[in-house]
Design a protein around this motif. Structure first.
Motif, PDB file in Angstrom:
ATOM      1  N   GLU A 151       8.641   0.864  10.007  1.00 17.87           N
ATOM      2  CA  GLU A 151       7.178  -0.351   9.554  1.00 17.87           C
ATOM      3  C   GLU A 151       6.477   0.765   8.955  1.00 17.87           C
ATOM      4  O   GLU A 151       6.401  -0.378   7.826  1.00 17.87           O
ATOM      5  N   ALA A 152       5.388   1.015   9.598  1.00 15.00           N
ATOM      6  CA  ALA A 152       4.301   1.754   8.588  1.00 15.00           C
ATOM      7  C   ALA A 152       4.607   2.467   7.761  1.00 15.00           C
ATOM      8  O   ALA A 152       3.598   2.616   6.897  1.00 15.00           O
ATOM      9  N   THR A 153       5.856   3.495   7.799  1.00 18.46           N
ATOM     10  CA  THR A 153       6.031   3.609   6.085  1.00 18.46           C
ATOM     11  C   THR A 153       6.235   2.808   5.369  1.00 18.46           C
ATOM     12  O   THR A 153       6.011   3.716   4.192  1.00 18.46           O
ATOM     13  N   ARG A 154       6.431   1.189   5.398  1.00 19.63           N
ATOM     14  CA  ARG A 154       7.454   0.709   4.602  1.00 19.63           C
ATOM     15  C   ARG A 154       5.902   0.177   3.752  1.00 19.63           C
ATOM     16  O   ARG A 154       5.482   0.205   2.536  1.00 19.63           O
ATOM     17  N   ALA A 155       5.052  -0.439   4.939  1.00 20.17           N
ATOM     18  CA  ALA A 155       4.068  -0.945   5.100  1.00 20.17           C
ATOM     19  C   ALA A 155       3.070  -0.417   3.678  1.00 20.17           C
ATOM     20  O   ALA A 155       2.588  -0.584   3.126  1.00 20.17           O
ATOM     21  N   ALA A 156       2.583   1.511   3.846  1.00 19.32           N
ATOM     22  CA  ALA A 156       2.424   1.999   2.917  1.00 19.32           C
ATOM     23  C   ALA A 156       2.400   2.137   2.264  1.00 19.32           C
ATOM     24  O   ALA A 156       1.614   2.386   0.922  1.00 19.32           O
ATOM     25  N   LYS A 157       4.197   2.053   1.891  1.00 19.19           N
ATOM     26  CA  LYS A 157       4.497   2.426   0.662  1.00 19.19           C
ATOM     27  C   LYS A 157       3.879   1.487  -0.703  1.00 19.19           C
ATOM     28  O   LYS A 157       4.328   1.869  -1.369  1.00 19.19           O
ATOM     29  N   GLN A 158       4.646   0.784   0.699  1.00 21.61           N
ATOM     30  CA  GLN A 158       3.949  -1.076  -0.564  1.00 21.61           C
ATOM     31  C   GLN A 158       2.492  -0.459  -0.923  1.00 21.61           C
ATOM     32  O   GLN A 158       2.663  -1.334  -2.174  1.00 21.61           O
ATOM     33  N   VAL A 159       1.855  -0.475  -0.488  1.00 19.86           N
ATOM     34  CA  VAL A 159       0.360   0.030  -0.992  1.00 19.86           C
ATOM     35  C   VAL A 159       0.135   0.585  -1.662  1.00 19.86           C
ATOM     36  O   VAL A 159      -0.826  -0.013  -2.739  1.00 19.86           O
ATOM     37  N   CYS A 160       0.554   2.143  -1.598  1.00 17.24           N
ATOM     38  CA  CYS A 160       0.263   3.063  -2.482  1.00 17.24           C
ATOM     39  C   CYS A 160       1.152   2.536  -3.746  1.00 17.24           C
ATOM     40  O   CYS A 160       0.204   3.074  -4.354  1.00 17.24           O
ATOM     41  N   SER A 161       2.410   2.052  -3.329  1.00 17.86           N
ATOM     42  CA  SER A 161       3.290   1.347  -5.112  1.00 17.86           C
ATOM     43  C   SER A 161       2.369   0.320  -5.544  1.00 17.86           C
ATOM     44  O   SER A 161       1.999   0.283  -6.912  1.00 17.86           O
ATOM     45  N   GLU A 162       1.736  -0.589  -5.051  1.00 13.58           N
ATOM     46  CA  GLU A 162       0.561  -1.272  -5.799  1.00 13.58           C
ATOM     47  C   GLU A 162      -0.455  -0.579  -6.062  1.00 13.58           C
ATOM     48  O   GLU A 162      -0.806  -1.079  -7.229  1.00 13.58           O
ATOM     49  N   THR A 163      -1.051   0.211  -5.668  1.00 16.59           N
ATOM     50  CA  THR A 163      -2.344   0.679  -6.287  1.00 16.59           C
ATOM     51  C   THR A 163      -1.643   1.693  -6.788  1.00 16.59           C
ATOM     52  O   THR A 163      -3.011   1.947  -8.023  1.00 16.59           O
ATOM     53  N   TYR A 164      -0.959   2.184  -7.225  1.00 13.94           N
ATOM     54  CA  TYR A 164      -0.113   3.261  -8.462  1.00 13.94           C
ATOM     55  C   TYR A 164      -0.211   2.853  -9.430  1.00 13.94           C
ATOM     56  O   TYR A 164      -0.596   3.028 -10.953  1.00 13.94           O
ATOM     57  N   ALA A 165       0.228   1.077  -9.542  1.00 17.87           N
ATOM     58  CA  ALA A 165       0.606   0.113 -10.021  1.00 17.87           C
ATOM     59  C   ALA A 165      -0.605  -0.216 -10.822  1.00 17.87           C
ATOM     60  O   ALA A 165      -1.052   0.141 -12.046  1.00 17.87           O
ATOM     61  N   ALA A 166      -1.418  -0.297 -10.002  1.00 15.43           N
ATOM     62  CA  ALA A 166      -3.380  -0.863 -11.053  1.00 15.43           C
ATOM     63  C   ALA A 166      -4.085   0.452 -11.249  1.00 15.43           C
ATOM     64  O   ALA A 166      -4.639   0.767 -12.391  1.00 15.43           O
ATOM     65  N   ASP A 167      -3.735   1.453 -10.224  1.00 17.64           N
ATOM     66  CA  ASP A 167      -4.286   2.840 -10.902  1.00 17.64           C
ATOM     67  C   ASP A 167      -3.955   4.571 -10.526  1.00 17.64           C
ATOM     68  O   ASP A 167      -4.314   4.740  -9.107  1.00 17.64           O
ATOM     69  N   LYS A 168      -3.295   4.637 -10.944  1.00 17.93           N
ATOM     70  CA  LYS A 168      -2.312   5.946 -10.483  1.00 17.93           C
ATOM     71  C   LYS A 168      -3.641   7.011  -9.789  1.00 17.93           C
ATOM     72  O   LYS A 168      -3.211   7.867  -9.207  1.00 17.93           O
TER      73      LYS A 168
END
Length: 239
Positions: A151-168
């Motif tokens: 669960e934590a890995t999925r949540a972290a992946k989502q946040v990191c993906s959103e951050t990556y989309a905004a600022d690589k």
């Protein structure tokens, strides 16, 4: 040549002879001899001598010979008029209230053993049920920990993906996201992999391993005792 004794000299010899005769010890050299000598004095109705033997016998300890004990008890009883008994639990002779208390203690030994046996059974059952409960909770905890990690890995992946989309740059320089991207790849990676399926498979593997471990536990383990024994312990502890 013997010289003729004067009257004073004759008196001195007689006095010394009397002292020697009366100073011979009443106490015999061994315990069997002492007990026998006491009984002989009683048979001869010499109560003074018998009482002196009895005074010595009262203090005897750590006796083993049954014949000696029997004769000593007989001597004490007849010489003192009291009821004396040798108790191996105390390794000494006792009479009166002391003897009564010790006999009651001995008579209650069987009851104490039964009470102790029941206490041990209860304690064993407490161990059985406590280990069973611990094993159940441990099993559940390991399952939940595996699910929480996923669960934590999925949540972290989502946040990191959103951050990556905004600022690589911000996402890649974030230690958590960087480590995660090494495992899952960046969102626009060219090396596609179904990481979600991987996480699901990981949880399933953990659960399957736990189930196998639970099923193959030794039958001698308190936590894996038969349901009948568990029910028996539950009933015992409910009383």
């Amino acid at each position: 040549m013997l010289q003729k004794l004067t009257p004073n000299g004759a008196w001195l010899v007689a006095a010394l002879a009397s002292i020697c005769l009366h100073s011979s010890p009443v106490v015999a050299q061994s315990k069997p001899d002492t007990a026998n000598a006491c009984l002989a004095a009683l048979e001869a109705n010499d109560m003074s001598k018998a009482e002196k033997f009895a005074d010595e016998i009262k203090d005897w300890k750590n006796l083993f010979g049954t014949a000696v004990i029997k004769n000593a008890e007989d001597c004490l009883n007849r010489a003192t008029g009291d009821n004396w008994k040798y108790f191996t639990t105390k390794s000494q002779f006792l009479s009166g209230e002391d003897a009564k208390a010790e006999q009651e203690f001995i008579d209650g030994a069987e009851d104490r053993q039964e009470v102790n046996k029941r206490n041990v059974e209860r304690l064993l059952c407490e161990v059985v049920l406590a280990e069973k409960r611990y094993a159940e909770l441990e099993y559940q905890n390991r399952q939940i920990q595996a699910a929480r990690t996923s669960e934590a890995t999925r949540a972290a992946k989502q946040v990191c993906s959103e951050t990556y989309a905004a600022d690589k740059s911000l996402a890649l320089l974030n230690p958590v996201c960087y480590e995660l991207f090494k495992e899952t790849g960046v969102p626009d990676t060219q090396f596609k992999f179904d990481y979600e399926a991987f996480l699901i498979a990981q949880v399933k593997l953990t659960n399957a391993t736990l189930n196998l471990s639970e099923a193959t536990k030794s039958n001698t383990s308190p936590a894996s005792l038969s349901g009948g024994k568990i029910a028996e312990c539950q009933e015992l502890l409910s009383k």
